[in-house]
Design an enzyme around this catalytic site. Structure first.
Site, PDB file in Angstrom:
ATOM      1  N   ASP A 160       0.822  -1.211   0.000  1.00  0.00           N
ATOM      2  CA  ASP A 160       0.000   0.000   0.000  1.00  0.00           C
ATOM      3  C   ASP A 160       0.862   1.270   0.000  1.00  0.00           C
ATOM      4  OD1 ASP A 160      -1.991  -1.849   0.139  1.00  0.00           O
ATOM      5  OD2 ASP A 160      -2.783  -1.225   2.067  1.00  0.00           O
ATOM      6  N   ASP A 181      -0.037  -5.025  -3.576  1.00  0.00           N
ATOM      7  CA  ASP A 181      -1.078  -4.002  -3.718  1.00  0.00           C
ATOM      8  C   ASP A 181      -0.499  -2.606  -3.509  1.00  0.00           C
ATOM      9  OD1 ASP A 181      -3.668  -3.135  -4.179  1.00  0.00           O
ATOM     10  OD2 ASP A 181      -4.271  -3.329  -2.093  1.00  0.00           O
TER      11      ASP A 181
END
Length: 191
Positions: A160, A181
């Site tokens: 992230d 991600d």
């Protein structure tokens, strides 16, 4: 017509003192606080001298340029130590959206960042392993604003690293590290 601030970690004078065209500060937050009092439509520029800045920044000012004055993005580093699930000194347990080093909030439309590295301290497997932690969410940059531009910069994290919410964003020559991600978001258009 442009309000200018200069940030230098070695500056020892009074906050906001004029030196040529620049109001001088020793931290980025001091410059942001000063510029927040300016007319929202005025163009504002923060020039950051080379150095390591350990600051967590919430940018709410529109029409702002933040420019690293070094020869490359590695010369100006903004870093903060915040990790999902850890409890900070105030007793707050961090969520994903509270771990960012820099947040560009919705009111901060038309913001440009150039020649800067934005890092979350938890940006490597080695640091996670040394602390006995599994890889967790630790944002470098959170963008919720329209007309955001980043050029010639670096974003360092693992999971992230970059979160993009609403608005339009443009990234040019930006290195973004991560492997789970690490670029994500909703309701935005990004190039």
């Amino acid at each position: 017509g442009v309000l200018q601030a200069l940030v230098d970690p070695n500056y020892l004078g009074p906050k906001g003192c004029l030196s040529g065209p620049y109001h001088c500060f020793s931290t980025i937050q001091q410059a942001l606080d000063f510029l927040a009092k300016a007319n929202p439509t005025a163009q504002k520029v923060i020039t950051i001298a080379p150095g390591q800045y350990n600051e967590k920044l919430e940018i709410t000012i529109p029409n702002l340029k933040i420019v690293g004055a070094g020869e490359s993005s590695k010369d100006v580093v903004i870093e903060w130590d915040s990790l999902y699930g850890l409890v900070d000194a105030g007793g707050f347990t961090h969520t994903t959206d509270s771990t960012q080093t820099v947040a560009i909030r919705e009111s901060a439309y038309n913001v440009t960042i150039k020649n800067v590295t934005i890092s979350n301290y938890w940006n490597s497997q080695d640091r996670m392993d040394a602390a006995g932690l599994d890889i967790e969410r630790a944002l470098a940059l959170l963008v919720q604003a329209d007309q955001f531009v980043m050029k010639n910069s670096k974003l360092l994290g693992i999971q992230d690293t970059l979160e993009l919410f609403t608005g339009r964003q443009y990234f040019e020559n930006v290195y973004i590290s991560g492997y789970t991600d690490f670029i994500f978001g909703t309701n935005n258009t990004t190039l």
